[in-house]
Design a protein around this motif. Structure first.
Motif, short mmCIF file in Angstrom:
data_model
loop_
_atom_site.label_atom_id
_atom_site.label_comp_id
_atom_site.label_asym_id
_atom_site.label_seq_id
_atom_site.Cartn_x
_atom_site.Cartn_y
_atom_site.Cartn_z
N TYR A 162 -6.69 -0.67 -5.01
CA TYR A 162 -7.79 0.44 -5.19
C TYR A 162 -6.77 1.53 -5.11
O TYR A 162 -7.48 2.68 -5.58
CB TYR A 162 -8.15 -0.12 -3.79
CG TYR A 162 -9.07 -1.56 -4.02
CD1 TYR A 162 -10.19 -1.49 -5.48
CD2 TYR A 162 -9.25 -2.51 -3.42
CE1 TYR A 162 -10.50 -2.47 -5.45
CE2 TYR A 162 -9.99 -3.74 -3.57
CZ TYR A 162 -10.45 -3.55 -4.77
OH TYR A 162 -11.53 -4.98 -4.83
N SER A 163 -5.76 1.57 -4.32
CA SER A 163 -5.28 2.93 -3.50
C SER A 163 -4.36 4.18 -4.69
O SER A 163 -5.06 5.15 -5.05
CB SER A 163 -3.94 3.27 -2.06
OG SER A 163 -4.66 2.27 -1.47
N SER A 221 -4.72 -3.64 -1.84
CA SER A 221 -5.44 -2.66 -1.32
C SER A 221 -4.22 -1.37 -2.24
O SER A 221 -4.40 -0.61 -2.30
CB SER A 221 -4.77 -2.03 0.19
OG SER A 221 -3.90 -2.78 0.30
N LEU A 270 0.40 -0.86 -0.27
CA LEU A 270 0.18 -0.15 -0.08
C LEU A 270 0.88 1.13 -0.11
O LEU A 270 0.59 2.09 -0.64
CB LEU A 270 -1.12 0.24 1.83
CG LEU A 270 -1.77 1.36 1.68
CD1 LEU A 270 -2.68 1.79 0.35
CD2 LEU A 270 -2.93 1.15 2.75
N GLY A 314 -6.20 7.15 -5.47
CA GLY A 314 -5.24 7.99 -5.94
C GLY A 314 -4.57 8.94 -7.65
O GLY A 314 -5.24 10.81 -7.56
N LEU A 327 0.50 4.52 -2.16
CA LEU A 327 1.13 5.77 -2.13
C LEU A 327 2.41 6.86 -2.38
O LEU A 327 2.06 7.64 -3.19
CB LEU A 327 0.76 5.94 -0.49
CG LEU A 327 -0.07 5.76 0.22
CD1 LEU A 327 -0.49 5.18 1.31
CD2 LEU A 327 -1.23 6.10 -0.58
#
Length: 110
Positions: A89-90, A86, A18, A94, A22
């Motif tokens: 999806y992140s 994750s 994850l 974003g 990010l």
């Protein structure tokens, strides 16, 4: 940074988290002029992969991916990537958050 294991001289195994997604989003936001087209393409194409898989090389959207890795996977004959849902999806969320800014940037650049 994602974990990159050189399995043998021709094969890589990549494990992303994850936090790596990010990092890619933050990098895209900080350098939108460089990554606007990638942001738009990821947003447009990721739904076709049900948001949980994506081939960065299928759409020439690998610059952010390679930057996150710190290595160019194309110099190997094959690589595989393991990442939790994750991550995907992140990454999508974003990039979607940057989508309108990226579109606006490209419109101004033309």
């Amino acid at each position: 940074m994602a974990h990159v294991e050189i399995v043998n001289p021709t094969t890589l195994q990549i494990t992303a988290t994850l936090e790596d997604a990010l990092s890619m989003v933050k990098d895209a936001a900080a350098h939108l002029e460089d990554f606007a087209e990638e942001v738009i393409t990821i947003c447009d194409k990721m739904p076709e992969f049900d948001y949980t898989y994506f081939c960065f090389y299928a759409y020439d959207t690998a610059a952010l991916f390679e930057r996150m890795l710190g290595i160019d996977p194309k110099v190997y004959l094959s690589f595989s990537m393991n990442a939790p849902d994750s991550f995907f999806y992140s990454l999508y969320g974003g990039m979607y958050g940057l989508y309108d800014l990226a579109c606006g940037y490209l419109a101004k650049a033309r």
